[in-house]
Each structure stands twice: as structure tokens, then as C-alpha cells.
Design an enzyme around this catalytic site. Structure first.
Site, short mmCIF file in Angstrom:
data_model
loop_
_atom_site.label_atom_id
_atom_site.label_comp_id
_atom_site.label_asym_id
_atom_site.label_seq_id
_atom_site.Cartn_x
_atom_site.Cartn_y
_atom_site.Cartn_z
N CYS A 43 0.82 -1.21 0.00
CA CYS A 43 0.00 0.00 0.00
C CYS A 43 0.86 1.27 0.00
CB CYS A 43 -1.02 0.00 1.12
SG CYS A 43 -2.34 1.21 0.77
N HIS A 82 -4.59 -4.26 0.14
CA HIS A 82 -4.37 -4.77 1.49
C HIS A 82 -4.81 -6.23 1.63
CE1 HIS A 82 -3.09 -1.15 3.55
NE2 HIS A 82 -3.97 -0.50 2.82
N GLU A 134 -3.58 -8.32 3.47
CA GLU A 134 -3.39 -8.70 4.87
C GLU A 134 -4.57 -8.34 5.76
OE1 GLU A 134 -2.30 -4.36 4.98
OE2 GLU A 134 -2.21 -5.96 3.49
#
Length: 186
Positions: free
Chosen positions: A26, A119, A121
Site C-alpha cells: 500500500c 491490502h 493482509e
């Protein structure tokens, strides 16, 4: 604008000779694209916020093994590096992109530098927490796209990206770290 930019530049410079593969995620991807290739970020009129469809562009690259033709991933950002700028940089290969969210995944030097503009994660409630935080602060925020069933923030968010996220991190560790890192046994 970043107080620790000089220290971050030192770290990115260090990775050039001391790391097998660096994963930039990011804002870190935007920082890496700027530091390594001079590609500046650009402010967006409206925050990219939600779950977006992405197309795999280069299926045979090991980082993309096991991916479906189209997959979902979260985004949450006010800035971007435009797709056409990334594609114009001959040293970068775009691996996956979205019509709405732009480049999701790109790499350089055969995976020594990997850039993730979303993202993967994030857990189930990360976008929910961000949405409620921004509402609580009175910030202009739209409901995360493709996230809550029926676009109702009272509904439990659907987790639609974890399998591809796990696949991505497994591929990175296996093909770009484990198999490429020289080890000395004594």
C-alpha cells in the site's frame, strides 16, 4: 511529508544488496515506486475503499500460481500511482489490476521488488473498523464497496479475499524468498 523518509530511504537502499525479495504494501508500495523508479503518487478525488475485482495479467509468473482469473482484494487509500505511469516504466511488470482500483500487484527485477497496492493482509473487520472510525470523526466516507451484504453496515462483512491472500504470501515466501535466498551451511 513523511518525517521518517530519510530512514526509509536508507532501508530501501539497504534492501538492494542485503535482501532477496522486498514486499512493499500500500503506502509502502507507493514509497517504493517513488524511491526506486521516480513514480510519484497522486491524490484521488474519492477514496478507493472496499473490495475490488482484479484480473491476473501474467499467469505464468510464480507469484500468481494458484490464482483464479479474477480475484478480490481490499483497498483503502486516498492516493495512487496511476496505472499508465506504472505500465510505462519498462522495468516494472504489472501482474494484476482492477478497472476501478488500478494496479494491484506489480514486480521488478524478477521479484526482487514486489509492489502491492491493496491490502491482502486485512482481516474481516479492518475495513469495518476504518469505516466506523471515519464516521465517528465526521470525515467524508462512503460505505466500503462490495463489503457488507446488501450494503448494510449492520450485516457481518463477507470475507472474500483470504484464500487468494494466503496464496499470494505463500507464493512470495516460497518462490521469491525461500528458493532464492542463498544459505551457507557450516
Amino acid at each position: 511529508e513523511v518525517k521518517y523518509w530519510e530512514e526509509l530511504k536508507d532501508i530501501m537502499e539497504w534492501t538492494k544488496t542485503n535482501v532477496t525479495s522486498t514486499l512493499h504494501v500500500c503506502w509502502g508500495a507507493q514509497a517504493g515506486l517513488y524511491y526506486h523508479f521516480g513514480l510519484e503518487k497522486k491524490s484521488l478525488e474519492k477514496k478507493i475503499f472496499g473490495i475490488y475485482n482484479h484480473r491476473v495479467i501474467h499467469r505464468k509468473v510464480p507469484l500468481m500460481r494458484g490464482f483464479d482469473d479474477v480475484f478480490l482484494a481490499p483497498h483503502s487509500r486516498h492516493t495512487t500511482v496511476p496505472t499508465e505511469w506504472i505500465k510505462a516504466e519498462e522495468r516494472i511488470t504489472v501482474l494484476a489490476e482492477s478497472d476501478e482500483a488500478g494496479v494491484f500487484l506489480a514486480y521488478a527485477e524478477n521479484g526482487k521488488k514486489i509492489f502491492v497496492n491493496g491490502h491482502p493482509e486485512y482481516d474481516r473487520y479492518t475495513l469495518d473498523n476504518e469505516y466506523r472510525r471515519d464516521l465517528g470523526k465526521g470525515l467524508p466516507i462512503h460505505i466500503p464497496l462490495n463489503y457488507y451484504p446488501d450494503d448494510n453496515c449492520e450485516n457481518k462483512p463477507l470475507l472474500t479475499w483470504r484464500a487468494h491472500a494466503n496464496n499470494f504470501y505463500t507464493n512470495w515466501i516460497n518462490y521469491y524468498v525461500y528458493q532464492n535466498t542463498p544459505y551457507e551451511w557450516s
